[in-house]
Design a protein around this motif. Structure first.
Motif, short mmCIF file in Angstrom:
data_model
loop_
_atom_site.label_atom_id
_atom_site.label_comp_id
_atom_site.label_asym_id
_atom_site.label_seq_id
_atom_site.Cartn_x
_atom_site.Cartn_y
_atom_site.Cartn_z
N PHE A 1 3.58 33.92 33.44
CA PHE A 1 3.51 32.60 33.77
C PHE A 1 5.03 32.22 33.16
O PHE A 1 5.10 32.16 31.93
CB PHE A 1 2.50 31.71 33.01
N TYR B 98 3.98 21.28 29.23
CA TYR B 98 5.13 21.36 30.23
C TYR B 98 4.59 20.47 31.62
O TYR B 98 4.58 21.19 32.70
CB TYR B 98 5.52 22.91 30.50
N ARG C 262 7.85 32.48 28.63
CA ARG C 262 6.94 33.54 29.26
C ARG C 262 5.60 33.67 28.55
O ARG C 262 5.48 33.65 27.27
CB ARG C 262 7.64 34.82 29.39
N LEU D 214 -0.50 24.68 29.95
CA LEU D 214 0.73 24.40 30.78
C LEU D 214 0.98 22.98 31.11
O LEU D 214 2.13 22.29 30.96
CB LEU D 214 0.81 25.26 31.91
N VAL E 94 13.95 30.17 29.47
CA VAL E 94 12.73 29.99 30.18
C VAL E 94 11.45 30.58 29.03
O VAL E 94 11.89 31.06 27.99
CB VAL E 94 12.24 30.85 31.32
N THR F 141 12.25 20.19 36.06
CA THR F 141 10.96 19.34 36.56
C THR F 141 10.95 19.22 38.04
O THR F 141 11.97 19.17 38.60
CB THR F 141 10.64 18.40 35.64
N HIS G 164 6.90 20.79 35.28
CA HIS G 164 7.79 21.92 34.98
C HIS G 164 7.47 22.91 36.06
O HIS G 164 6.45 23.17 36.51
CB HIS G 164 7.93 22.57 33.92
N VAL H 195 7.90 29.33 32.69
CA VAL H 195 8.02 28.12 32.69
C VAL H 195 9.60 27.87 32.55
O VAL H 195 10.35 28.14 31.61
CB VAL H 195 7.47 27.33 31.30
N TYR H 196 10.16 27.27 33.60
CA TYR H 196 11.51 26.80 33.91
C TYR H 196 11.78 25.48 33.21
O TYR H 196 11.16 24.78 33.35
CB TYR H 196 11.77 26.91 35.33
N GLU I 286 4.86 22.89 42.04
CA GLU I 286 5.41 23.09 40.69
C GLU I 286 5.43 24.78 40.56
O GLU I 286 5.94 25.10 39.59
CB GLU I 286 4.58 22.55 39.56
N LEU I 287 4.76 25.20 41.52
CA LEU I 287 4.21 26.87 41.37
C LEU I 287 5.07 27.79 42.46
O LEU I 287 5.63 27.21 43.63
CB LEU I 287 3.05 26.91 41.48
N ILE J 199 6.81 26.37 37.60
CA ILE J 199 6.33 27.60 36.80
C ILE J 199 6.40 28.64 37.77
O ILE J 199 5.78 28.64 39.03
CB ILE J 199 4.95 27.00 36.43
#
Length: 180
Positions: free
Chosen positions: A172, A97, A62, A93, A60, A178, A100, A174-175, A143-144, A102
């Motif tokens: 935040f 991304y 960060r 973001l 991930v 998607t 993705h 991000v993984y 997405e969140l 998040i």
């Protein structure tokens, strides 16, 4: 000796079958083998926001934003300047991304919180950020993901004012996954 050879041969066949079964369990139609998505490691440099810590953490990414730049102390009440900062993060973001998953993780220090527990305050703060990203920045709520970490996982010692300030943050995350 012949019996021992036969036992070894049977054991080898069993292990081979176990390996094939394991391989079959991680193989999806068409013979494609599922592997970890490490594509984010190559794109870490795509996000640079002045004054914010952006780092790779396993699979991930960060982005760390000090809570003191977003909220009135000990509350989930956003500062007027928070909106501009969150707009910058959301733009980065969306650009780097898109679609993705998040996570919005709220953290605080171990000092007493004026109202409620550390988990309650970080839950309210992460929810406020999620709400802002949905309403103001048109990021899909699919997405969140809001997460309350409370005083868990400090980044610095809580023994000093500087350390406590470092521990009050929104990350935040991000993984690699998607959304459709």
């Amino acid at each position: 000796q012949t019996n021992r050879n036969r036992e070894v041969e049977v054991a080898l066949q069993e292990k081979t079958q176990q390996g094939e079964a394991l391989q079959a369990s991680i193989t999806r139609g068409g013979g494609a083998i599922l592997k970890a998505n490490n594509s984010l490691k190559d794109s870490l440099q795509l996000i640079q926001i002045a004054g914010l810590d952006v780092r790779q953490d396993g699979d991930v990414i960060r982005i760390e934003v000090p809570s003191d730049q977003l909220f009135q102390p000990g509350t989930s009440q956003m500062l007027p300047s928070a909106y501009t900062l969150l707009d910058q993060v959301a733009t980065s973001l969306n650009r780097a991304y898109p679609r993705h998953l998040i996570g919005i993780e709220g953290y605080t220090d171990n000092s007493s919180v004026s109202a409620g527990s550390s988990h309650q305050i970080t839950s309210a703060q992460s929810a406020a950020v999620v709400d802002n990203l949905i309403r103001r920045n048109q990021i899909s709520e699919n997405e969140l993901l809001g997460v309350s970490q409370g005083a868990n996982h400090p980044r610095a010692s809580n023994a000093t004012p500087e350390g406590r300030a470092k521990n009050r943050r929104i990350e935040f995350v991000v993984y690699p996954e998607t959304t459709p």
